[in-house]
Write a protein that holds these residues in place. Structure first.
Motif, PDB file in Angstrom:
ATOM      1  N   ALA A 199       7.575 104.590 101.409  1.00  0.00           N
ATOM      2  CA  ALA A 199       6.622 104.241 100.286  1.00  0.00           C
ATOM      3  C   ALA A 199       6.681 103.248  99.182  1.00  0.00           C
ATOM      4  O   ALA A 199       6.003 102.653  98.765  1.00  0.00           O
ATOM      5  CB  ALA A 199       5.654 105.227 100.156  1.00  0.00           C
ATOM      6  N   ALA A 200       7.608 103.601  98.646  1.00  0.00           N
ATOM      7  CA  ALA A 200       8.095 103.088  97.648  1.00  0.00           C
ATOM      8  C   ALA A 200       8.304 101.658  97.145  1.00  0.00           C
ATOM      9  O   ALA A 200       8.739 100.627  95.960  1.00  0.00           O
ATOM     10  CB  ALA A 200       9.503 103.908  97.078  1.00  0.00           C
ATOM     11  N   ARG A 201       8.890 101.473  98.665  1.00  0.00           N
ATOM     12  CA  ARG A 201       9.394  99.656  99.252  1.00  0.00           C
ATOM     13  C   ARG A 201       8.034  99.103 100.255  1.00  0.00           C
ATOM     14  O   ARG A 201       8.906  98.847 100.558  1.00  0.00           O
ATOM     15  CB  ARG A 201      10.319  99.578  98.934  1.00  0.00           C
ATOM     16  N   PRO A 202       7.354  98.740 100.188  1.00  0.00           N
ATOM     17  CA  PRO A 202       6.397  98.474 100.461  1.00  0.00           C
ATOM     18  C   PRO A 202       6.265  96.930 101.655  1.00  0.00           C
ATOM     19  O   PRO A 202       6.539  96.967 102.449  1.00  0.00           O
ATOM     20  CB  PRO A 202       5.090  98.186 100.498  1.00  0.00           C
ATOM     21  N   THR A 203       7.256  96.021 100.547  1.00  0.00           N
ATOM     22  CA  THR A 203       7.877  94.928 101.125  1.00  0.00           C
ATOM     23  C   THR A 203       9.051  94.900 101.565  1.00  0.00           C
ATOM     24  O   THR A 203      10.495  93.490 101.997  1.00  0.00           O
ATOM     25  CB  THR A 203       7.535  93.505 100.178  1.00  0.00           C
ATOM     26  N   LEU A 204       9.868  95.434 100.376  1.00  0.00           N
ATOM     27  CA  LEU A 204      11.173  95.079 100.374  1.00  0.00           C
ATOM     28  C   LEU A 204      12.449  96.832 101.659  1.00  0.00           C
ATOM     29  O   LEU A 204      13.575  96.803 101.679  1.00  0.00           O
ATOM     30  CB  LEU A 204      12.227  96.044  99.163  1.00  0.00           C
ATOM     31  N   PHE A 205      11.113  97.840 102.258  1.00  0.00           N
ATOM     32  CA  PHE A 205      12.101  98.524 102.798  1.00  0.00           C
ATOM     33  C   PHE A 205      12.498  97.595 104.457  1.00  0.00           C
ATOM     34  O   PHE A 205      12.235  97.222 105.020  1.00  0.00           O
ATOM     35  CB  PHE A 205      10.600  99.263 103.640  1.00  0.00           C
ATOM     36  N   MET A 206      13.816  98.544 104.478  1.00  0.00           N
ATOM     37  CA  MET A 206      13.692  97.660 105.966  1.00  0.00           C
ATOM     38  C   MET A 206      14.389  98.995 106.888  1.00  0.00           C
ATOM     39  O   MET A 206      14.597 100.142 106.557  1.00  0.00           O
ATOM     40  CB  MET A 206      15.224  97.165 105.921  1.00  0.00           C
ATOM     41  N   SER A 207      14.203  98.757 107.970  1.00  0.00           N
ATOM     42  CA  SER A 207      13.722  99.536 109.635  1.00  0.00           C
ATOM     43  C   SER A 207      15.267  99.501 110.183  1.00  0.00           C
ATOM     44  O   SER A 207      16.237  98.456 110.008  1.00  0.00           O
ATOM     45  CB  SER A 207      12.095  99.761 110.142  1.00  0.00           C
ATOM     46  N   GLY A 252      26.894  88.847  90.789  1.00  0.00           N
ATOM     47  CA  GLY A 252      25.678  88.282  91.341  1.00  0.00           C
ATOM     48  C   GLY A 252      24.449  89.233  91.619  1.00  0.00           C
ATOM     49  O   GLY A 252      22.978  89.585  92.837  1.00  0.00           O
ATOM     50  N   TRP A 253      24.942  90.978  91.534  1.00  0.00           N
ATOM     51  CA  TRP A 253      23.957  92.121  91.944  1.00  0.00           C
ATOM     52  C   TRP A 253      22.464  91.911  91.583  1.00  0.00           C
ATOM     53  O   TRP A 253      22.266  93.736  91.596  1.00  0.00           O
ATOM     54  CB  TRP A 253      25.079  93.212  92.314  1.00  0.00           C
ATOM     55  N   ASP A 254      22.594  91.509  89.924  1.00  0.00           N
ATOM     56  CA  ASP A 254      21.570  91.903  89.414  1.00  0.00           C
ATOM     57  C   ASP A 254      20.735  91.838  89.775  1.00  0.00           C
ATOM     58  O   ASP A 254      19.495  90.482  88.912  1.00  0.00           O
ATOM     59  CB  ASP A 254      21.807  92.122  87.883  1.00  0.00           C
ATOM     60  N   THR A 255      19.596  91.994  91.503  1.00  0.00           N
ATOM     61  CA  THR A 255      18.250  91.536  91.971  1.00  0.00           C
ATOM     62  C   THR A 255      17.292  92.162  91.232  1.00  0.00           C
ATOM     63  O   THR A 255      16.283  92.979  91.184  1.00  0.00           O
ATOM     64  CB  THR A 255      18.558  92.145  92.741  1.00  0.00           C
ATOM     65  N   HIS A 256      16.694  91.381  89.927  1.00  0.00           N
ATOM     66  CA  HIS A 256      15.289  92.131  89.570  1.00  0.00           C
ATOM     67  C   HIS A 256      14.422  91.281  90.064  1.00  0.00           C
ATOM     68  O   HIS A 256      13.262  92.130  90.209  1.00  0.00           O
ATOM     69  CB  HIS A 256      15.304  91.771  87.883  1.00  0.00           C
ATOM     70  N   PHE A 257      14.199  89.794  90.532  1.00  0.00           N
ATOM     71  CA  PHE A 257      13.688  89.207  91.350  1.00  0.00           C
ATOM     72  C   PHE A 257      14.524  89.005  92.724  1.00  0.00           C
ATOM     73  O   PHE A 257      15.212  88.586  93.086  1.00  0.00           O
ATOM     74  CB  PHE A 257      13.066  88.372  89.835  1.00  0.00           C
ATOM     75  N   ASN A 258      12.831  88.700  93.785  1.00  0.00           N
ATOM     76  CA  ASN A 258      13.298  88.140  95.235  1.00  0.00           C
ATOM     77  C   ASN A 258      14.292  88.432  95.683  1.00  0.00           C
ATOM     78  O   ASN A 258      15.531  87.939  95.840  1.00  0.00           O
ATOM     79  CB  ASN A 258      12.903  86.740  94.324  1.00  0.00           C
ATOM     80  N   GLN A 259      14.495  89.696  95.805  1.00  0.00           N
ATOM     81  CA  GLN A 259      15.914  90.315  95.965  1.00  0.00           C
ATOM     82  C   GLN A 259      15.639  90.270  97.755  1.00  0.00           C
ATOM     83  O   GLN A 259      16.705  89.875  97.858  1.00  0.00           O
ATOM     84  CB  GLN A 259      16.091  91.880  95.742  1.00  0.00           C
ATOM     85  N   GLY A 260      14.830  90.188  98.403  1.00  0.00           N
ATOM     86  CA  GLY A 260      14.699  89.785  99.817  1.00  0.00           C
ATOM     87  C   GLY A 260      15.079  91.367 100.336  1.00  0.00           C
ATOM     88  O   GLY A 260      15.248  91.664 100.256  1.00  0.00           O
ATOM     89  N   THR A 261      14.939  90.546 102.028  1.00  0.00           N
ATOM     90  CA  THR A 261      15.655  91.796 102.704  1.00  0.00           C
ATOM     91  C   THR A 261      16.339  91.668 103.846  1.00  0.00           C
ATOM     92  O   THR A 261      17.899  91.116 103.137  1.00  0.00           O
ATOM     93  CB  THR A 261      14.646  92.047 103.938  1.00  0.00           C
ATOM     94  N   ASP A 262      16.678  90.716 104.795  1.00  0.00           N
ATOM     95  CA  ASP A 262      17.515  90.341 105.643  1.00  0.00           C
ATOM     96  C   ASP A 262      17.656  89.153 105.405  1.00  0.00           C
ATOM     97  O   ASP A 262      19.031  88.804 105.566  1.00  0.00           O
ATOM     98  CB  ASP A 262      17.122  90.861 107.279  1.00  0.00           C
ATOM     99  N   THR A 263      17.244  88.134 105.066  1.00  0.00           N
ATOM    100  CA  THR A 263      17.719  87.432 104.437  1.00  0.00           C
ATOM    101  C   THR A 263      17.537  86.929 102.258  1.00  0.00           C
ATOM    102  O   THR A 263      16.563  87.559 101.682  1.00  0.00           O
ATOM    103  CB  THR A 263      16.865  85.862 104.685  1.00  0.00           C
TER     104      THR A 263
END
Length: 422
Positions: free
Chosen positions: A71-79, A285-296
């Protein structure tokens, strides 16, 4: 009376890439007379990798059954479910899933050579990159003024003086905070250039040749011969090795990245048997404030580089794997809830990876409570349930046979978590 330890610590091995191949001519002549093929008894080696910028441990190793995270990551959550357009997580234990771009780690986890610690972090709740990295590298999370780093103290607890300048080496352009201290340590940005720096002496690069020759001139030839033989033998071995054309073994292929190159050079030093015991490398490069992505995207590229670089190194070690343990670290994690720009902000706990034959592998260690708001630190972050010192001390104790936690982590009196065998 100048001792061998004093000679090393006084700057006698502070080489700054002088001349062709990086070795001053007078030093080349000094080592030329040393005929011994190598004098160092192989010891255990700890390789530490600092992921600077704060890795999102909840994306690297996802508690995919947690509905609060979803719920906290509607576009970033991975299954871990094998449907949809995204690559699924690699199901490790029906609760945690490894990011698909870290597939190189899966065989080692299944073979119980790779352990993961989740919920790891610092008891200091700062979200400043600089401060958190400083606290983690010094090993004193509530003391800013600590002069030494925990890896430097570990070197001092190994039970013997350095017989070689390569006992503690960082494959970085400058000495990391973890190596600050009284015990000899080097930063080598590139073996091909032999570009070595010493802590706190940035301007010394311009004076290194002269000051080193001055020290040489002031030191009796007898002292140089009797106390520096092992050190100069190591330098001679490095000088004569064709580091540029190094051929990894066992089919290992290193990524053409900064981390891949660093680990390849650490592998070279280990195989050259120059007395390396503690090595350090960095991944940025681990400071992912924006456009973190998921599987890409950014995060996927970073974890792919991390896992593939480590696995190339591990494959390259071959029969030397019993002597080596690799451990990652990062200053803190990311927020449980994604932000408005498709990324995550500075958080608290993250996870780390420990690879070795003396590791209690195949387990996700640590404690993660359901990620409901009442269980989050400050109502927003994965809570730190494992103090980083409990893991770092256990790895050092079991692998390097160090048993002095009061010196290694002077303000810590906690419990080990069983991430190492024995």
């Amino acid at each position: 009376m100048t001792t061998r330890r004093g000679f090393i610590k006084s700057g006698g091995l502070a080489l700054f890439g002088i001349g062709i191949g990086g070795i001053p001519a007078f030093l080349s002549e000094a080592v030329a007379g040393i005929k011994a093929p190598g004098l160092f008894q192989r010891k255990k080696i700890l390789v530490c990798i600092f992921q600077r910028g704060a890795m999102d441990g909840l994306m690297a190793v996802t508690p995919f059954t947690d509905q609060y995270l979803k719920a906290a990551r509607p576009t970033l959550f991975m299954s871990a479910a094998k449907n949809g357009n995204r690559k699924p997580l690699i199901d490790l234990d029906n609760r945690f899933g490894l990011h698909p771009s870290m597939s190189a780690f899966e065989p080692m986890f299944r073979e119980k050579q790779l352990a993961i610690v989740h919920g790891i972090g610092s008891p200091n709740n700062t979200r400043s990159h600089f401060d958190a990295q400083d606290y983690m590298e010094s090993g004193t999370p509530f003391k800013k003024g600590t002069a030494s780093g925990w890896l430097n103290r570990a070197v001092g607890l190994l039970g013997h003086d350095a017989a070689t300048p390569f006992q503690a080496v960082s494959l970085t352009s400058s000495l990391p905070r973890a190596f600050y201290g009284d015990n000899p340590a080097l930063a080598i940005s590139n073996l091909q250039d032999f570009n070595i720096q010493m802590r706190g002496n940035q301007s010394g690069a311009n004076m290194a040749a002269k000051s080193f020759e001055d020290l040489y001139d002031k030191t009796s030839s007898g002292l140089l011969k009797n106390t520096g033989k092992d050190s100069f033998e190591a330098i001679k071995m490095l000088q004569k090795t064709d580091t540029k054309n190094y051929k990894p073994t066992n089919g290992a292929v290193y990524p053409v990245t900064a981390l891949g190159n660093s680990l390849k050079q650490i592998a070279q030093l280990i195989k050259m048997d120059v007395g390396l015991e503690v090595a350090f490398a960095e991944s940025g490069g681990w400071d992912t404030h924006f456009n973190q992505g998921t599987d890409t995207g950014i995060f996927a590229r970073n974890v792919n580089d991390l896992s593939n670089s480590i696995m190339a190194f591990w494959t390259d070690m071959g029969t030397l794997q019993d002597d080596v343990t690799v451990m990652t670290m990062t200053e803190f994690g990311r927020t449980v809830k994604q932000n408005g720009t498709g990324g995550t902000d500075h958080g608290r706990a993250s996870c780390n990876f420990i690879l070795g034959n003396d590791v209690e592998g195949g387990i996700v260690h640590g404690k993660l409570n359901p990620l409901s708001v009442e269980n989050l630190e400050d109502g927003r972050d994965l809570a730190v349930t494992t103090d980083f010192r409990s893991v770092f001390s256990e790895v050092a104790d079991k692998h390097l046979k160090i048993n002095n936690d009061k010196v290694l982590f002077p303000d810590w009196r906690g419990e080990k978590i069983g991430v190492m065998k024995g």
